[in-house]
Design a protein around this motif. Sequence first.
Motif, PDB file in Angstrom:
ATOM      1  N   ASN A   1      36.448  40.068  39.009  1.00  0.00           N
ATOM      2  CA  ASN A   1      35.207  39.682  39.676  1.00  0.00           C
ATOM      3  C   ASN A   1      34.318  40.887  39.971  1.00  0.00           C
ATOM      4  O   ASN A   1      33.096  40.847  39.790  1.00  0.00           O
ATOM      5  CB  ASN A   1      35.524  38.940  40.982  1.00  0.00           C
ATOM      6  CG  ASN A   1      36.180  37.597  40.741  1.00  0.00           C
ATOM      7  OD1 ASN A   1      36.105  37.043  39.642  1.00  0.00           O
ATOM      8  ND2 ASN A   1      36.835  37.061  41.757  1.00  0.00           N
ATOM      9  N   SER A   2      34.935  41.977  40.432  1.00  0.00           N
ATOM     10  CA  SER A   2      34.150  43.178  40.722  1.00  0.00           C
ATOM     11  C   SER A   2      33.573  43.786  39.454  1.00  0.00           C
ATOM     12  O   SER A   2      32.431  44.258  39.438  1.00  0.00           O
ATOM     13  CB  SER A   2      35.018  44.214  41.448  1.00  0.00           C
ATOM     14  OG  SER A   2      35.273  43.829  42.780  1.00  0.00           O
TER      15      SER A   2
ATOM     16  N   ARG B   1      40.893  40.012  41.569  1.00  0.00           N
ATOM     17  CA  ARG B   1      39.704  40.553  42.230  1.00  0.00           C
ATOM     18  C   ARG B   1      38.988  41.576  41.363  1.00  0.00           C
ATOM     19  O   ARG B   1      37.762  41.685  41.417  1.00  0.00           O
ATOM     20  CB  ARG B   1      40.109  41.178  43.572  1.00  0.00           C
ATOM     21  CG  ARG B   1      40.637  40.186  44.594  1.00  0.00           C
ATOM     22  CD  ARG B   1      39.583  39.135  44.911  1.00  0.00           C
ATOM     23  NE  ARG B   1      39.985  38.270  46.004  1.00  0.00           N
ATOM     24  CZ  ARG B   1      39.556  38.407  47.254  1.00  0.00           C
ATOM     25  NH1 ARG B   1      38.705  39.369  47.561  1.00  0.00           N
ATOM     26  NH2 ARG B   1      39.957  37.565  48.187  1.00  0.00           N
TER      27      ARG B   1
ATOM     28  N   ALA C   1      38.617  42.337  49.232  1.00  0.00           N
ATOM     29  CA  ALA C   1      40.080  42.335  49.331  1.00  0.00           C
ATOM     30  C   ALA C   1      40.568  43.559  50.109  1.00  0.00           C
ATOM     31  O   ALA C   1      41.531  43.472  50.884  1.00  0.00           O
ATOM     32  CB  ALA C   1      40.704  42.316  47.938  1.00  0.00           C
TER      33      ALA C   1
ATOM     34  N   PRO D   1      34.110  37.454  46.237  1.00  0.00           N
ATOM     35  CA  PRO D   1      35.557  37.671  46.119  1.00  0.00           C
ATOM     36  C   PRO D   1      35.917  38.792  45.147  1.00  0.00           C
ATOM     37  O   PRO D   1      36.463  38.561  44.069  1.00  0.00           O
ATOM     38  CB  PRO D   1      36.071  36.315  45.614  1.00  0.00           C
ATOM     39  CG  PRO D   1      34.929  35.764  44.810  1.00  0.00           C
ATOM     40  CD  PRO D   1      33.677  36.222  45.517  1.00  0.00           C
TER      41      PRO D   1
END
Length: 331
Positions: A113-114, A110, A285, A280
């Motif tokens: 992606n961030s 995650r 999350a 995502p």
Amino acid sequence: MTLVTGRATSGPLWRVVAVMTARRLVAGLLVLFAVSVVVFVATEIAPGDAASASLGPDAGPAAIEARRAELGLDRPAPLRYVEWLGGLFRGDLGVSYASGVPVADIVAARAGNSLLLGGLAAVLLLPLAVVLGAWAGLRAGRLADRAVSKSTLTLMSVPEFVTGTLLAVVFAVQLGWLPAVSFLPPGQSPLDRPEILVLPVITLLTVCLAHNTRVVRAGVAQSAVGEAAESARLNGVVERRVVWRYILPAALPPVVPLFARYVTFLLGGALIAETLFGYPGLASALVVASASRDVPVVQAVGLLAAAVTVLVNLAGDVVGTLLDPLRRVPR
């Protein structure tokens, strides 16, 4: 020896920066320790726990107690905190209560992606804010300045979730140009579907760009009528050189720490943007982990966000110090 804001500093710039960096790192470690305590205590006092959340409302007391023992939640909280802290020093973030997957794997997937989402927004934020702010500041009081000022004020006044919703309605629902949901199949990177990044990036940029543009505009407008710029003009220096040599160097260094704080916000993956578009990232999350009382994931994400904040702010202060010798005093 030079007197700066009531304090004195001497020595080469590299030494001043090294001392400031060392002090900030020590302070950052203390901040991270405090954050670890706050996050652990907050997850402890929150109603419910992972055992009851995973078994559902129909589970009996015996089943819940057995599940608590399986997860280790029946042990004293101080002991669990010490074990968790010891695991952090070994690079072990624990195991997810909900999925049984190592937390490090969840965070790594995650976080990438961030960081991609926030990095794209940050790459756009800095040049756009400088260009728009400088363009308006050099035309203070004129039509261009009023247009930029009113536009940025409007963007700052609109909540982020409203901006994101409007963007989704216009570009996804009505025009059909972009997806309204940033769905990503398992095993794929957002770069495999770059169209899912557009709306979240624009949503992240709105408030950040508006605020930073106004700060740059104020600094440029003030520096443009300052003594250094006026003296250069009186000595026949062409306006373009005045801007690059005197106005921008005086206007930009004070806003670098502000840029750093907004970059921290962007790299952390704004909660509203990620949740609104189903992106995502770490924020989404965190929402899922909070709902399922998945304490190890919540703790890891919270501590990682704090670490990124400390490091990016430190980098911003170092860059600001290097650009502006008048700010060379360690704080």
